[in-house]
Design a protein around this motif. Sequence first.
Motif, PDB file in Angstrom:
ATOM      1  N   UNK A  65      67.369  99.747 -88.058  1.00  0.00           N
ATOM      2  CA  UNK A  65      66.662 100.911 -87.498  1.00  0.00           C
ATOM      3  C   UNK A  65      67.354 101.404 -86.224  1.00  0.00           C
ATOM      4  N   UNK A  66      67.731 100.460 -85.368  1.00  0.00           N
ATOM      5  CA  UNK A  66      68.411 100.822 -84.132  1.00  0.00           C
ATOM      6  C   UNK A  66      69.707 101.576 -84.426  1.00  0.00           C
ATOM      7  N   UNK A  67      70.461 101.092 -85.402  1.00  0.00           N
ATOM      8  CA  UNK A  67      71.716 101.749 -85.771  1.00  0.00           C
ATOM      9  C   UNK A  67      71.472 103.142 -86.328  1.00  0.00           C
ATOM     10  N   UNK A  68      70.460 103.272 -87.189  1.00  0.00           N
ATOM     11  CA  UNK A  68      70.155 104.590 -87.764  1.00  0.00           C
ATOM     12  C   UNK A  68      69.756 105.584 -86.679  1.00  0.00           C
ATOM     13  N   UNK A  69      68.937 105.123 -85.733  1.00  0.00           N
ATOM     14  CA  UNK A  69      68.527 106.017 -84.646  1.00  0.00           C
ATOM     15  C   UNK A  69      69.733 106.427 -83.808  1.00  0.00           C
ATOM     16  N   UNK A  70      70.623 105.490 -83.555  1.00  0.00           N
ATOM     17  CA  UNK A  70      71.805 105.809 -82.751  1.00  0.00           C
ATOM     18  C   UNK A  70      72.693 106.816 -83.482  1.00  0.00           C
ATOM     19  N   UNK A  71      72.804 106.701 -84.789  1.00  0.00           N
ATOM     20  CA  UNK A  71      73.637 107.619 -85.561  1.00  0.00           C
ATOM     21  C   UNK A  71      72.994 108.989 -85.706  1.00  0.00           C
ATOM     22  N   UNK A  72      71.676 109.043 -85.674  1.00  0.00           N
ATOM     23  CA  UNK A  72      71.002 110.329 -85.871  1.00  0.00           C
ATOM     24  C   UNK A  72      70.939 111.154 -84.594  1.00  0.00           C
ATOM     25  N   UNK A  73      71.219 110.563 -83.469  1.00  0.00           N
ATOM     26  CA  UNK A  73      71.213 111.311 -82.212  1.00  0.00           C
ATOM     27  C   UNK A  73      72.484 112.142 -82.110  1.00  0.00           C
TER      28      UNK A  73
END
Length: 96
Positions: A65-73
């Motif tokens: 989840x942390x990685x997905x959020x970082x990529x979506x920013x």
Amino acid sequence: MSQLNEMLRHVRSVLRRRGVADQDAEDLVHEAFLKVERYEQRHAVRSQEALLVRTAVNLSIDGERRERRALSRPETYSPLPMRRRTRNRCCNPRHA
């Protein structure tokens, strides 16, 4: 001690089946083991292995989840600085 090694091996294999890289699986098992040890100091645990597996899987999900959020920013996002309002300033141009 071999029972502990077998349990840790099982947790690593569960994580690898979920697609976690070997080194990341090692890190997650270590972190999960520490969390379970702290938890066991205050609570009774029926199955240490089940709790360890669940904790490691949850940690891997959190990491994804942390990685997905970082990529979506958006990387180019930078908020505009807020302008300071001056006192007694009217928004009507006739009063300026």
